[in-house]
Scaffold this active site. Structure first.
Site, mmCIF file in Angstrom:
data_model
loop_
_atom_site.group_PDB
_atom_site.id
_atom_site.type_symbol
_atom_site.label_atom_id
_atom_site.label_comp_id
_atom_site.label_asym_id
_atom_site.label_seq_id
_atom_site.Cartn_x
_atom_site.Cartn_y
_atom_site.Cartn_z
ATOM 1 N N GLU A 28 47.253 -9.417 20.557
ATOM 2 C CA GLU A 28 47.212 -10.885 20.524
ATOM 3 C C GLU A 28 48.604 -11.493 20.647
ATOM 4 O OE1 GLU A 28 45.554 -12.463 16.888
ATOM 5 O OE2 GLU A 28 45.621 -14.539 17.621
ATOM 6 N N HIS A 45 47.269 -20.609 20.744
ATOM 7 C CA HIS A 45 48.519 -19.895 20.980
ATOM 8 C C HIS A 45 49.207 -20.213 22.297
ATOM 9 C CE1 HIS A 45 47.841 -16.608 17.731
ATOM 10 N NE2 HIS A 45 47.719 -17.836 17.283
ATOM 11 N N TRP A 96 48.119 -8.171 15.839
ATOM 12 C CA TRP A 96 48.953 -9.373 16.016
ATOM 13 C C TRP A 96 50.154 -9.245 15.077
ATOM 14 C CZ3 TRP A 96 50.065 -13.153 12.174
ATOM 15 C CH2 TRP A 96 51.010 -14.117 12.631
ATOM 16 N N ASP A 148 49.441 -25.070 16.496
ATOM 17 C CA ASP A 148 48.502 -23.977 16.217
ATOM 18 C C ASP A 148 47.943 -24.142 14.805
ATOM 19 O OD1 ASP A 148 47.154 -21.557 16.317
ATOM 20 O OD2 ASP A 148 48.917 -20.389 15.727
ATOM 21 N N HIS A 171 39.992 -15.475 20.103
ATOM 22 C CA HIS A 171 40.128 -16.076 18.796
ATOM 23 C C HIS A 171 39.835 -17.555 18.989
ATOM 24 C CE1 HIS A 171 42.520 -13.117 16.069
ATOM 25 N NE2 HIS A 171 41.342 -12.668 16.419
ATOM 26 N N ASP A 179 43.988 -16.451 21.784
ATOM 27 C CA ASP A 179 43.725 -17.371 20.682
ATOM 28 C C ASP A 179 43.913 -18.787 21.226
ATOM 29 O OD1 ASP A 179 44.397 -19.190 18.468
ATOM 30 O OD2 ASP A 179 44.391 -17.414 17.185
ATOM 31 N N ASP A 182 38.917 -17.776 14.560
ATOM 32 C CA ASP A 182 40.174 -17.738 13.812
ATOM 33 C C ASP A 182 40.575 -19.161 13.423
ATOM 34 O OD1 ASP A 182 42.518 -17.034 12.624
ATOM 35 O OD2 ASP A 182 43.575 -16.482 14.463
ATOM 36 N N ASP A 191 44.894 -24.201 13.504
ATOM 37 C CA ASP A 191 43.717 -23.454 13.047
ATOM 38 C C ASP A 191 42.688 -24.320 12.334
ATOM 39 O OD1 ASP A 191 44.170 -20.605 13.862
ATOM 40 O OD2 ASP A 191 46.038 -20.931 12.784
ATOM 41 N N LYS A 218 51.291 -14.931 21.124
ATOM 42 C CA LYS A 218 51.382 -16.356 20.821
ATOM 43 C C LYS A 218 52.667 -16.938 21.348
ATOM 44 C CE LYS A 218 51.575 -17.967 16.457
ATOM 45 N NZ LYS A 218 51.160 -18.027 15.020
HETATM 46 C C1 RNT Z 1 48.168 -15.906 13.988
HETATM 47 C C2 RNT Z 1 47.059 -15.253 14.706
HETATM 48 C C3 RNT Z 1 46.266 -14.270 13.911
HETATM 49 C C4 RNT Z 1 45.965 -14.732 12.508
HETATM 50 C C5 RNT Z 1 44.981 -13.866 11.780
HETATM 51 C C6 RNT Z 1 44.970 -14.132 10.324
HETATM 52 O O1 RNT Z 1 48.742 -16.926 14.692
HETATM 53 O O2 RNT Z 1 46.209 -16.225 15.238
HETATM 54 O O3 RNT Z 1 45.124 -13.941 14.613
HETATM 55 O O4 RNT Z 1 45.492 -16.038 12.506
HETATM 56 O O5 RNT Z 1 45.197 -12.565 12.099
HETATM 57 ZN ZN ZN Z 2 44.419 -15.493 16.170
#
Ligand code: RNT
Ligand code: ZN
Length: 420
Positions: free
Chosen positions: A226, A262, A185, A294, A286, A259, A326, A296, A228
């Site tokens: 990955e 994302h 990523w 986003d 993720h 993810d 994640d 998390d 986003k």
């Molecule tokens: C970032 C991505 C990625 C990170 C990690 C730390 O937007 O989601 O996966 O969160 O690699």
């Molecule tokens: Zn991620």
């Protein structure tokens, strides 16, 4: 086994059996599913290599709960604590910045030996491992670009780092005797609307081609990419968008990483799995919880998580999907964050397996949407909890919220003594 748990389980089993669901068989299947628990929840994505660097790359951790791990040993101890409260044998997902070494080593020079302690530990713990190049929190990513940077020298640095990461992934996979997924990523993107959207994407494609040029044994290492939609500071344009990586992954046989945070806020990854699965070699998830952006957040057992579990089960996608987590929340106990999010993800899979799938599919096929809705709703109050409790007990981990007392003790005896 506590008599009450056993009794409730037997009663639940009978109810599910009436719909043709063999709960014992479900639990055997569940036990085989590995969740890749991300190490970075344990220390707010700091790592050990460049500890003086702030977290960059358009991601952000908020909160200042005490007790973050600040050494590899501390992080491993915390991970062990979390795993002791989660049923099943799983994987740890490492980022390159978590190298365990006294050497001052640059990202493009990393080697398997810098992760030997992690590998030895994973072996001893019976854990698998996944890996990620860290293309952020670094001097060379400070203007927001890495693999698509206009400067060839900077691109070279990140290409070499990603190549090194794949080799480390392959080493880990070979040593542990189970495949390591190495996920690329990069944060590259523009805060404001670019003039040229094409050139950075062309550079990213060319860089990735170089990164992946060397064939590695897929039994040891599988590559993932990955995408986003936006990050902090890359609101207008992200080079590695979903379309970019969907195209790249399908053409080049890479796992495509979805993810949950994302995409546009009303867009869900549960609805993408069945489409991707028809065309991609494999999928990496993720699992995260975006809150308005986003963000998390720690994953809760919400509708989307349940829907992801259902899709994986109903679409028979577990064989080609690697499930990673994640999220990073520094406002609560970090060990608890892992335990809550990982237990929830397993619960979602269990929920998916305990649905009367054959009956529901038949109703749908026959156009009987009344039955589809009625059964779906009634199943929400089926005794899922009794099955989950039995599973935890059987797997030797605390039942229900019993784990919390354990985490509180750990907080008092270990975390609060760290002074971080
Ligand atoms: C970032 C991505 C990625 C990170 C990690 C730390 O937007 O989601 O996966 O969160 O690699
Ligand atoms: Zn991620």
């Amino acid at each position: 086994m506590q008599e009450r748990i056993k009794r409730n389980y037997e009663a639940a089993k009978e109810q599910y059996a009436q719909h043709g669901i063999d709960v014992d068989e479900v639990l055997n299947r569940l036990e085989k599913i590995k969740i890749s628990m991300h190490c970075w929840q344990g220390d707010d994505v700091r790592g050990f290599l460049n500890k003086d660097q702030d977290l960059t790359g358009g991601i952000s951790v908020t909160g200042n709960y005490p007790g973050a791990a600040s050494t590899p040993d501390e992080l491993r101890t915390d991970l062990e604590k979390a795993f002791s409260l989660i049923p099943g044998k799983h994987k740890v997902n490492l980022h390159a910045i978590y190298a365990d070494t006294d050497e001052k080593v640059e990202l493009d020079q990393l080697q398997p030996k810098h992760f030997q302690k992690w590998v030895d530990w994973a072996k001893e713990q019976g854990l698998g491992m996944d890996f990620n190049p860290t293309c952020f929190s670094h001097e060379k990513s400070k203007d927001g670009f890495t693999l698509s940077h206009p400067d060839a020298e900077i691109r070279r640095f990140w290409i070499d780092h990603c190549k090194a990461s794949r080799k480390i992934g392959a080493y880990i996979g070979e040593e542990l005797g189970q495949t390591c997924v190495t996920n690329v990523w990069v944060p590259d993107g523009f805060k404001d609307v670019p003039v040229d959207r094409m050139a950075p994407r062309q550079r990213l494609k060319d860089s990735l081609d170089e990164v992946f040029a060397e064939e590695l044994n897929p039994a040891y290492n599988l590559d993932a990419v990955e995408s986003k939609l936006f990050g902090i500071g890359s609101e207008a344009y992200v080079v590695g968008s979903h379309e970019f990586y969907m195209g790249y992954g399908i053409r080049n046989n890479k796992l495509i990483c979805l993810d949950a945070g994302h995409f546009h806020p009303t867009e869900v990854i549960s609805n993408k799995l069945s489409s991707l699965a028809l065309f991609a070699d494999g999928i990496l998830l993720h699992v995260s919880r975006p809150m308005r952006w986003d963000s998390d957040h720690v994953v809760t057992l919400d509708d989307e998580l349940i829907e992801i579990g259902r899709e994986l089960v109903r679409g028979d996608l577990l064989g080609k999907t690697h499930i990673g987590l994640d999220f990073f929340d520094a406002s609560i106990n970090r060990v608890a964050a892992w335990v809550i999010g990982t237990r929830n993800t397993i619960k979602a899979l269990l929920r998916g397996m305990l649905d009367p799938i054959d009956t529901l599919k038949k109703a749908e096929l026959e156009g009987d949407y009344t039955t589809r809705l009625a059964l779906t709703e009634e199943f929400k109050s089926y005794p899922f909890g009794a099955v989950w409790d039995y599973y935890c007990e059987k797997m030797g981990v605390p039942v229900r919220e019993e784990w919390l007392a354990d985490v509180k003790t750990y907080e008092n005896e270990v975390l609060l003594k760290r002074g971080v």
